[in-house]
Design a protein around this motif. Structure first.
Motif, PDB file in Angstrom:
ATOM      1  N   LEU A 170       0.827  -1.208   0.000  1.00 29.32           N
ATOM      2  CA  LEU A 170       0.000   0.000   0.000  1.00 29.32           C
ATOM      3  C   LEU A 170       0.863   1.261   0.000  1.00 29.32           C
ATOM      4  O   LEU A 170       0.541   2.250  -0.675  1.00 29.32           O
ATOM      5  CB  LEU A 170      -0.937  -0.018   1.206  1.00 29.32           C
ATOM      6  CG  LEU A 170      -2.048  -1.071   1.140  1.00 29.32           C
ATOM      7  CD1 LEU A 170      -2.772  -1.155   2.475  1.00 29.32           C
ATOM      8  CD2 LEU A 170      -3.022  -0.771   0.027  1.00 29.32           C
ATOM      9  N   ARG A 171       1.968   1.227   0.743  1.00 30.45           N
ATOM     10  CA  ARG A 171       2.849   2.402   0.768  1.00 30.45           C
ATOM     11  C   ARG A 171       3.492   2.630  -0.608  1.00 30.45           C
ATOM     12  O   ARG A 171       3.621   3.770  -1.061  1.00 30.45           O
ATOM     13  CB  ARG A 171       3.923   2.230   1.837  1.00 30.45           C
ATOM     14  CG  ARG A 171       3.394   2.325   3.256  1.00 30.45           C
ATOM     15  CD  ARG A 171       4.520   2.241   4.272  1.00 30.45           C
ATOM     16  NE  ARG A 171       4.008   2.158   5.614  1.00 30.45           N
ATOM     17  CZ  ARG A 171       3.559   3.181   6.323  1.00 30.45           C
ATOM     18  NH1 ARG A 171       3.567   4.377   5.793  1.00 30.45           N
ATOM     19  NH2 ARG A 171       3.105   3.017   7.551  1.00 30.45           N
TER      20      ARG A 171
ATOM     21  N   GLY B  12       2.076   4.833  -7.346  1.00 33.36           N
ATOM     22  CA  GLY B  12       0.847   4.641  -8.107  1.00 33.36           C
ATOM     23  C   GLY B  12       0.663   3.252  -8.665  1.00 33.36           C
ATOM     24  O   GLY B  12      -0.459   2.851  -8.986  1.00 33.36           O
ATOM     25  N   ALA B  13       1.752   2.475  -8.796  1.00 32.72           N
ATOM     26  CA  ALA B  13       1.664   1.136  -9.370  1.00 32.72           C
ATOM     27  C   ALA B  13       2.900   0.347  -8.956  1.00 32.72           C
ATOM     28  O   ALA B  13       3.911   0.920  -8.529  1.00 32.72           O
ATOM     29  CB  ALA B  13       1.571   1.208 -10.897  1.00 32.72           C
TER      30      ALA B  13
ATOM     31  N   ALA C 234      -0.181  -4.256  -9.674  1.00 29.26           N
ATOM     32  CA  ALA C 234      -1.325  -3.688  -8.968  1.00 29.26           C
ATOM     33  C   ALA C 234      -1.275  -2.172  -9.035  1.00 29.26           C
ATOM     34  O   ALA C 234      -0.192  -1.577  -9.174  1.00 29.26           O
ATOM     35  CB  ALA C 234      -1.333  -4.139  -7.503  1.00 29.26           C
ATOM     36  N   VAL C 235      -2.439  -1.549  -8.933  1.00 29.56           N
ATOM     37  CA  VAL C 235      -2.566  -0.098  -8.832  1.00 29.56           C
ATOM     38  C   VAL C 235      -3.639   0.183  -7.811  1.00 29.56           C
ATOM     39  O   VAL C 235      -4.418  -0.697  -7.413  1.00 29.56           O
ATOM     40  CB  VAL C 235      -2.955   0.552 -10.189  1.00 29.56           C
ATOM     41  CG1 VAL C 235      -1.895   0.313 -11.233  1.00 29.56           C
ATOM     42  CG2 VAL C 235      -4.308   0.036 -10.667  1.00 29.56           C
TER      43      VAL C 235
ATOM     44  N   GLU D 195      -6.076   5.144 -15.535  1.00 28.27           N
ATOM     45  CA  GLU D 195      -4.857   5.484 -16.244  1.00 28.27           C
ATOM     46  C   GLU D 195      -4.208   4.270 -16.902  1.00 28.27           C
ATOM     47  O   GLU D 195      -3.361   4.410 -17.775  1.00 28.27           O
ATOM     48  CB  GLU D 195      -3.867   6.132 -15.268  1.00 28.27           C
ATOM     49  CG  GLU D 195      -4.414   7.407 -14.632  1.00 28.27           C
ATOM     50  CD  GLU D 195      -3.494   7.909 -13.531  1.00 28.27           C
ATOM     51  OE1 GLU D 195      -2.368   7.377 -13.414  1.00 28.27           O
ATOM     52  OE2 GLU D 195      -3.896   8.805 -12.791  1.00 28.27           O
ATOM     53  N   THR D 196      -4.575   3.060 -16.449  1.00 29.21           N
ATOM     54  CA  THR D 196      -3.941   1.848 -16.969  1.00 29.21           C
ATOM     55  C   THR D 196      -4.903   0.958 -17.726  1.00 29.21           C
ATOM     56  O   THR D 196      -4.487  -0.024 -18.321  1.00 29.21           O
ATOM     57  CB  THR D 196      -3.326   1.044 -15.802  1.00 29.21           C
ATOM     58  OG1 THR D 196      -4.383   0.703 -14.887  1.00 29.21           O
ATOM     59  CG2 THR D 196      -2.271   1.840 -15.072  1.00 29.21           C
TER      60      THR D 196
END
Length: 365
Positions: A19-20, A26-27, A64-65, A72-73
């Motif tokens: 998560l950090r 962002g990804a 992951a994002v 955006e992906t």
């Protein structure tokens, strides 16, 4: 170390690291992040799947994002329309600081994310690991980065939260409404939850009810308050030497922890206890196992109601449990903050969300 051991022992640390990294970059790519942590890609992939199941991240091919970054992906035909992008640009950034992303709080976060989307709010998450000093640094940084409001689960009694320069809502903690700077808050009514557990056990024919509690938990004082109020209201016998068995913050292998469990198990074996409310869930699971070691069973010898309902249903004898409405708490917290952002001088609110009782095999015959 086996893959299973690697996954279970360090899962919370890895989840928070994921998560950090997503908050920062962002990804992430599973293979690269696994190499950084020194674990297998399969382990990180499972971590991502677990977080995605809780609505905390979005899975993409190879990584992951954050859900908010999906646009955006995503493939071109899945991207938002120009109108949606315009709305996205007008989103109000709001910070959310919680002590953990694995136990109890995933559903709170999920509810907050869903409500944030409905209120045109971009939620920015950080994890404090129950450290008040980290919490304050995180809040200050979020304010410096331009958030317009904060949702905070304080790890210690508040004192500095009231002086934050942006609207703030406390989540699962009560604000001190005796001060002029009191904050809005939304909490689960754990007093009601504990009283509901005792009432259920009385209706099941139990009269000698004990409470097993990890007293250092922020929830514990309200659970104890509700339990003791229910014992008085139901006219139940107060057990000797005590009805409350507090395992504090002692680790399971410590003599102090074992002493509290032994006293409770001795009382059960002597028929001085016929039911237990246990907070949190994992201690209820331990109680179930240790009762069996004494050739006692639930619910025949001792009925059990767990508190939190995180893993209670997964026991081999599924445990009845008080289930705080965590998702609703997250929703309500965002709604309170949205109202405060729209009406900075409006009246303060203290909101109590009632838990539910989920009855399973451990307390019914």
């Amino acid at each position: 170390m086996s893959l299973r051991g690697e996954y279970s022992v360090h899962a919370e640390d890895r989840h928070q690291a994921i998560l950090r990294r997503l908050q920062k970059d962002g990804a992430l790519r599973v293979t690269d992040f696994a190499a950084e942590l020194g674990v297998s890609p399969v382990t990180v992939r499972r971590d991502v799947e677990s977080l995605a199941d809780r609505g905390l991240v979005a899975r993409v091919h190879g990584g992951a994002v954050f859900p908010e970054r999906w646009a955006e992906t995503a493939p071109a035909n899945a991207r938002p329309s120009p109108e949606a992008r315009s709305r996205e640009r007008r989103e109000r950034p709001v910070g959310m600081i919680v002590p953990s992303a694995t136990y109890y709080y995933p559903e709170v976060i999920k509810g907050a994310r869903e409500a944030a989307a409905a209120h045109n709010i971009r939620l920015i998450l950080d994890i404090s690991n129950y450290r008040a000093d980290v919490e304050r640094t995180q809040a200050d940084q979020m304010v410096a980065d331009g958030v317009e409001g904060l949702l905070i689960v304080p790890s210690e009694p508040q004192g500095w939260h009231e002086s934050l320069p942006v609207p703030t809502v406390l989540v699962e903690r009560r604000s001190d409404f005796s001060t002029a700077g009191a904050l809005d808050h939304v909490v689960s009514d754990h007093v009601h939850g504990a009283r509901m557990a005792v009432r259920h056990l009385v209706e099941a024919g139990r009269q000698r009810i004990a409470l097993l509690v990890r007293g250092t938990s922020p929830t514990a004082p309200r659970v104890v308050e509700g339990f003791e109020a229910a014992v008085r209201a139901e006219g139940l016998e107060v057990l000797r030497p005590a009805s409350v068995f507090d395992i504090g913050n002692w680790p399971p292998e410590s003599p102090e922890y074992d002493c509290q469990f032994k006293q409770l198990l001795d009382a059960a074996a002597d028929r001085r206890v016929d039911a237990v409310v246990a907070h949190p869930d994992n201690e209820a699971l331990t109680l179930l196992r240790r009762l069996r070691e004494r050739s006692l069973s639930a619910p025949d010898d001792v009925a059990i109601v767990a508190y939190d309902d995180e893993v209670a249903a997964l026991a081999d004898t599924p445990l009845s449990a008080v289930a705080p409405a965590k998702h609703e708490v997250g929703v309500c917290a965002v709604e309170l903050l949205s109202r405060r952002l729209d009406r900075p001088d409006g009246p303060r609110h203290q909101l109590f969300v009632l838990p539910q009782l989920r009855v399973r095999s451990s307390s019914s015959t």
